[in-house]
Design a protein around this motif. Structure first.
Motif, PDB file in Angstrom:
ATOM      1  N   GLY A  22     100.992  39.991  43.480  1.00  0.00           N
ATOM      2  CA  GLY A  22     100.026  41.077  43.343  1.00  0.00           C
ATOM      3  C   GLY A  22      98.883  41.027  44.336  1.00  0.00           C
ATOM      4  O   GLY A  22      97.986  41.874  44.286  1.00  0.00           O
ATOM      5  N   HIS A  23      98.887  40.055  45.237  1.00  0.00           N
ATOM      6  CA  HIS A  23      97.808  39.897  46.205  1.00  0.00           C
ATOM      7  C   HIS A  23      98.412  39.709  47.598  1.00  0.00           C
ATOM      8  O   HIS A  23      99.116  38.721  47.844  1.00  0.00           O
ATOM      9  N   LYS A  24      98.108  40.633  48.481  1.00  0.00           N
ATOM     10  CA  LYS A  24      98.733  40.689  49.802  1.00  0.00           C
ATOM     11  C   LYS A  24      98.619  39.386  50.589  1.00  0.00           C
ATOM     12  O   LYS A  24      99.568  38.950  51.218  1.00  0.00           O
ATOM     13  N   ARG A  25      97.493  38.734  50.581  1.00  0.00           N
ATOM     14  CA  ARG A  25      97.289  37.557  51.429  1.00  0.00           C
ATOM     15  C   ARG A  25      97.437  36.241  50.669  1.00  0.00           C
ATOM     16  O   ARG A  25      97.027  35.198  51.146  1.00  0.00           O
ATOM     17  N   VAL A  26      98.016  36.281  49.501  1.00  0.00           N
ATOM     18  CA  VAL A  26      98.222  35.068  48.713  1.00  0.00           C
ATOM     19  C   VAL A  26      99.717  34.793  48.659  1.00  0.00           C
ATOM     20  O   VAL A  26     100.513  35.673  48.359  1.00  0.00           O
ATOM     21  N   LYS A  27     100.107  33.580  48.991  1.00  0.00           N
ATOM     22  CA  LYS A  27     101.510  33.170  48.979  1.00  0.00           C
ATOM     23  C   LYS A  27     101.694  32.063  47.950  1.00  0.00           C
ATOM     24  O   LYS A  27     100.856  31.186  47.819  1.00  0.00           O
ATOM     25  N   PHE A  28     102.792  32.103  47.249  1.00  0.00           N
ATOM     26  CA  PHE A  28     103.124  31.051  46.293  1.00  0.00           C
ATOM     27  C   PHE A  28     104.054  30.054  46.974  1.00  0.00           C
ATOM     28  O   PHE A  28     105.049  30.445  47.583  1.00  0.00           O
ATOM     29  N   PHE A  29     103.714  28.804  46.891  1.00  0.00           N
ATOM     30  CA  PHE A  29     104.559  27.745  47.436  1.00  0.00           C
ATOM     31  C   PHE A  29     105.104  26.948  46.265  1.00  0.00           C
ATOM     32  O   PHE A  29     104.364  26.252  45.578  1.00  0.00           O
ATOM     33  N   ASP A  30     106.395  27.055  46.029  1.00  0.00           N
ATOM     34  CA  ASP A  30     107.035  26.358  44.917  1.00  0.00           C
ATOM     35  C   ASP A  30     107.552  25.007  45.403  1.00  0.00           C
ATOM     36  O   ASP A  30     108.484  24.933  46.201  1.00  0.00           O
ATOM     37  N   ALA A  31     106.932  23.954  44.946  1.00  0.00           N
ATOM     38  CA  ALA A  31     107.280  22.602  45.376  1.00  0.00           C
ATOM     39  C   ALA A  31     108.263  21.914  44.427  1.00  0.00           C
ATOM     40  O   ALA A  31     108.571  20.740  44.607  1.00  0.00           O
ATOM     41  N   THR A  32     108.777  22.647  43.466  1.00  0.00           N
ATOM     42  CA  THR A  32     109.643  22.049  42.445  1.00  0.00           C
ATOM     43  C   THR A  32     110.808  21.268  43.040  1.00  0.00           C
ATOM     44  O   THR A  32     111.062  20.126  42.667  1.00  0.00           O
ATOM     45  N   ASP A  33     111.520  21.890  43.986  1.00  0.00           N
ATOM     46  CA  ASP A  33     112.726  21.246  44.522  1.00  0.00           C
ATOM     47  C   ASP A  33     112.430  19.998  45.345  1.00  0.00           C
ATOM     48  O   ASP A  33     113.338  19.235  45.649  1.00  0.00           O
ATOM     49  N   ILE A  34     111.178  19.802  45.714  1.00  0.00           N
ATOM     50  CA  ILE A  34     110.801  18.582  46.424  1.00  0.00           C
ATOM     51  C   ILE A  34     110.789  17.406  45.449  1.00  0.00           C
ATOM     52  O   ILE A  34     111.188  16.299  45.792  1.00  0.00           O
ATOM     53  N   PHE A  35     110.342  17.656  44.236  1.00  0.00           N
ATOM     54  CA  PHE A  35     110.055  16.583  43.289  1.00  0.00           C
ATOM     55  C   PHE A  35     111.106  16.373  42.203  1.00  0.00           C
ATOM     56  O   PHE A  35     111.088  15.355  41.537  1.00  0.00           O
ATOM     57  N   ILE A  36     111.997  17.325  42.025  1.00  0.00           N
ATOM     58  CA  ILE A  36     112.994  17.171  40.961  1.00  0.00           C
ATOM     59  C   ILE A  36     114.381  17.502  41.482  1.00  0.00           C
ATOM     60  O   ILE A  36     114.549  18.104  42.533  1.00  0.00           O
ATOM     61  N   SER A  37     115.373  17.118  40.725  1.00  0.00           N
ATOM     62  CA  SER A  37     116.744  17.568  40.961  1.00  0.00           C
ATOM     63  C   SER A  37     117.303  17.987  39.605  1.00  0.00           C
ATOM     64  O   SER A  37     116.766  17.624  38.557  1.00  0.00           O
ATOM     65  N   ARG A  38     118.347  18.762  39.657  1.00  0.00           N
ATOM     66  CA  ARG A  38     118.964  19.230  38.409  1.00  0.00           C
ATOM     67  C   ARG A  38     120.339  18.594  38.286  1.00  0.00           C
ATOM     68  O   ARG A  38     121.120  18.602  39.228  1.00  0.00           O
ATOM     69  N   GLU A  39     120.602  18.055  37.125  1.00  0.00           N
ATOM     70  CA  GLU A  39     121.915  17.493  36.817  1.00  0.00           C
ATOM     71  C   GLU A  39     122.417  18.238  35.596  1.00  0.00           C
ATOM     72  O   GLU A  39     122.040  17.927  34.470  1.00  0.00           O
ATOM     73  N   GLY A  40     123.254  19.254  35.867  1.00  0.00           N
ATOM     74  CA  GLY A  40     123.669  20.136  34.779  1.00  0.00           C
ATOM     75  C   GLY A  40     122.463  20.925  34.307  1.00  0.00           C
ATOM     76  O   GLY A  40     121.763  21.548  35.099  1.00  0.00           O
ATOM     77  N   SER A  41     122.187  20.852  33.021  1.00  0.00           N
ATOM     78  CA  SER A  41     121.021  21.562  32.485  1.00  0.00           C
ATOM     79  C   SER A  41     119.783  20.657  32.436  1.00  0.00           C
ATOM     80  O   SER A  41     118.709  21.098  32.048  1.00  0.00           O
ATOM     81  N   ASP A  42     119.960  19.401  32.850  1.00  0.00           N
ATOM     82  CA  ASP A  42     118.839  18.459  32.829  1.00  0.00           C
ATOM     83  C   ASP A  42     118.035  18.523  34.126  1.00  0.00           C
ATOM     84  O   ASP A  42     118.580  18.691  35.217  1.00  0.00           O
ATOM     85  N   VAL A  43     116.727  18.353  33.992  1.00  0.00           N
ATOM     86  CA  VAL A  43     115.821  18.254  35.127  1.00  0.00           C
ATOM     87  C   VAL A  43     115.480  16.778  35.282  1.00  0.00           C
ATOM     88  O   VAL A  43     115.050  16.129  34.338  1.00  0.00           O
ATOM     89  N   VAL A  44     115.702  16.253  36.500  1.00  0.00           N
ATOM     90  CA  VAL A  44     115.488  14.831  36.738  1.00  0.00           C
ATOM     91  C   VAL A  44     114.379  14.668  37.769  1.00  0.00           C
ATOM     92  O   VAL A  44     114.455  15.209  38.876  1.00  0.00           O
ATOM     93  N   LEU A  45     113.363  13.937  37.385  1.00  0.00           N
ATOM     94  CA  LEU A  45     112.224  13.669  38.258  1.00  0.00           C
ATOM     95  C   LEU A  45     112.586  12.611  39.282  1.00  0.00           C
ATOM     96  O   LEU A  45     113.175  11.587  38.942  1.00  0.00           O
ATOM     97  N   ASP A  46     112.248  12.844  40.549  1.00  0.00           N
ATOM     98  CA  ASP A  46     112.471  11.847  41.594  1.00  0.00           C
ATOM     99  C   ASP A  46     111.351  10.817  41.490  1.00  0.00           C
ATOM    100  O   ASP A  46     110.262  11.002  42.028  1.00  0.00           O
ATOM    101  N   GLN A  47     111.607   9.744  40.796  1.00  0.00           N
ATOM    102  CA  GLN A  47     110.597   8.717  40.515  1.00  0.00           C
ATOM    103  C   GLN A  47     110.038   8.066  41.782  1.00  0.00           C
ATOM    104  O   GLN A  47     108.945   7.514  41.755  1.00  0.00           O
ATOM    105  N   THR A  48     110.771   8.148  42.896  1.00  0.00           N
ATOM    106  CA  THR A  48     110.281   7.532  44.133  1.00  0.00           C
ATOM    107  C   THR A  48     109.095   8.299  44.722  1.00  0.00           C
ATOM    108  O   THR A  48     108.424   7.805  45.621  1.00  0.00           O
ATOM    109  N   LEU A  49     108.825   9.494  44.193  1.00  0.00           N
ATOM    110  CA  LEU A  49     107.739  10.323  44.723  1.00  0.00           C
ATOM    111  C   LEU A  49     106.520  10.372  43.797  1.00  0.00           C
ATOM    112  O   LEU A  49     105.582  11.125  44.048  1.00  0.00           O
TER     113      LEU A  49
END
Length: 140
Positions: A22-49
């Motif tokens: 809703g705001h022209k000069r605002v961008k959303f940066f989704d960092a989810t895939d940097i920190f987690i992985s998905r195994e089936g329906s489970d979300v797994v946190l990358d503990q090394t980060l």
């Protein structure tokens, strides 16, 4: 994810995406895939980060930073390409000769390294205004 925070993180990310949309000069940066992985329906946190499963450690911040830099580079490149194309269109839409337009484009956007600098040349725009960034990392 610790304390079952994943549903709250997903909800917050969705709200941030809506806000950014809703705001022209605002961008959303989704960092989810940097920190987690998905195994089936489970979300797994990358503990090394993470320090503690919630706050990123130095490696986590470095990974996050690298992804942000890639995103910013893409935005700048897209902006420069758009402006270059607009200038090229002006060449065909004006009575100026092509050499004059090319000189204007080079004067505004081209930089070549000076004495003592490594050989370099790149496009730049001194008038570039940064976008505002918001984002919620994948911290669970």
């Amino acid at each position: 994810p610790p304390f079952n925070l994943w549903p709250s993180i997903q909800l917050l990310n969705e709200q941030l995406k809506k806000f950014a949309a809703g705001h022209k000069r605002v961008k959303f940066f989704d960092a989810t895939d940097i920190f987690i992985s998905r195994e089936g329906s489970d979300v797994v946190l990358d503990q090394t980060l993470y320090l503690d499963g919630i706050n990123p450690n130095a490696a986590g911040y470095k990974a996050w930073d690298e992804h942000i830099v890639k995103r910013l580079d893409a935005i700048v490149q897209k902006k420069e390409q758009k402006e270059y194309e607009e200038k090229q269109k002006e060449v065909h839409d004006t009575s100026k000769d092509e050499d004059e337009i090319e000189k204007e484009v080079k004067d505004k956007y081209w930089y070549e390294g000076g004495e003592g600098e490594d050989d370099m040349a790149f496009l730049y725009d001194a008038d570039f205004e940064d976008d505002v960034w918001i984002g919620q990392g994948g911290g669970e």
